[in-house]
Design a protein around this motif. Structure first.
Motif: not given
Length: 213
Positions: A1-6, A37-39, A60-64, A86-87
């Motif tokens: 997946m292109p960066e920022g597109k997903g 991030l990808g399929v 990807a799941v970025a956490l607070n 999930f990452i």
């Protein structure tokens, strides 16, 4: 997946589908960003298009927060029939850390109701986390992803049995630690003997399980 597109807007997970106020807070407060991030599918992996599982999303799941909001991951996973790996990413004193997570049915005995749960693996330094793609079918790749998330190994064979054994070992180790403390604190000889008998039984079970691995 292109960066920022997903990148997926968090709002799509709690505005289009009714959720509790507590679950909404999880998305708003505990998660900073969600991105595909990808399929993994039969065409891009050159695998036969067989079985019920057609593709696997890598999300990807970025956490607070420092802990993974498992109820939020559960909600996301239930919205899509395909598998999702999930990452989870969090920031720590030593830099970014990552943990793999998957939604999977708990191992159950025949005749029991099957239940799904979110398994969260060990935390790794972001630069140390690797993901192996193993298998000749999408289902085997999915099992390998599950094994990497839950057991930290890419081996997909007999996964349910290995998960059940790992869970039993964890429960027995926790019980052994509790009984050891109880035995040290006990003053009454009869009580100490009763606790020791339980401790001896737990240690025998641990030895038996470890010998079977």
């Amino acid at each position: 997946m292109p960066e920022g597109k997903g990148i997926l807007p968090k709002q799509m997970f709690y505005t289009k589908v009714p959720v509790s106020s507590g679950l909404k807070r999880r998305f708003v407060n505990d998660i900073s960003e969600i991105a595909v991030l990808g399929v993994v599918n039969s065409s891009n992996m050159k695998l036969p298009a067989e079985g019920k599982l057609k593709e696997i999303l890598i999300v990807a799941v970025a956490l607070n927060a420092s802990e993974v909001p498992v109820d939020a991951l559960e909600h996301i996973a239930k919205l899509r029939p395909s598998g999702i790996l999930f990452i989870c990413i969090r920031s720590g004193d030593q830099g970014d850390e990552c943990a793999l997570a998957v939604r999977r049915a708990l191992p159950v005995r025949a005749g029991h109701v099957q239940q799904n749960t979110i398994f969260v693996g060990q935390w790794h330094k972001a630069q140390d986390l690797t993901l192996k793609i193993c298998g000749t079918k999408i289902e085997e790749v999915w099992e390998s992803f599950n094994s990497q998330a839950i057991l930290n190994t890419s081996n997909p064979e007999n996964l349910d049995a290995r998960i059940a054994r790992s869970q039993s070992l964890s429960e027995l180790h926790n019980l052994e630690a509790k009984l050891t403390k109880d035995h040290a604190r006990a003053k009454n000889p009869t009580q100490r003997n009763e606790i020791y008998a339980k401790l001896h039984k737990v240690r025998a079970q641990l030895e038996s399980l470890n010998a079977a691995i």
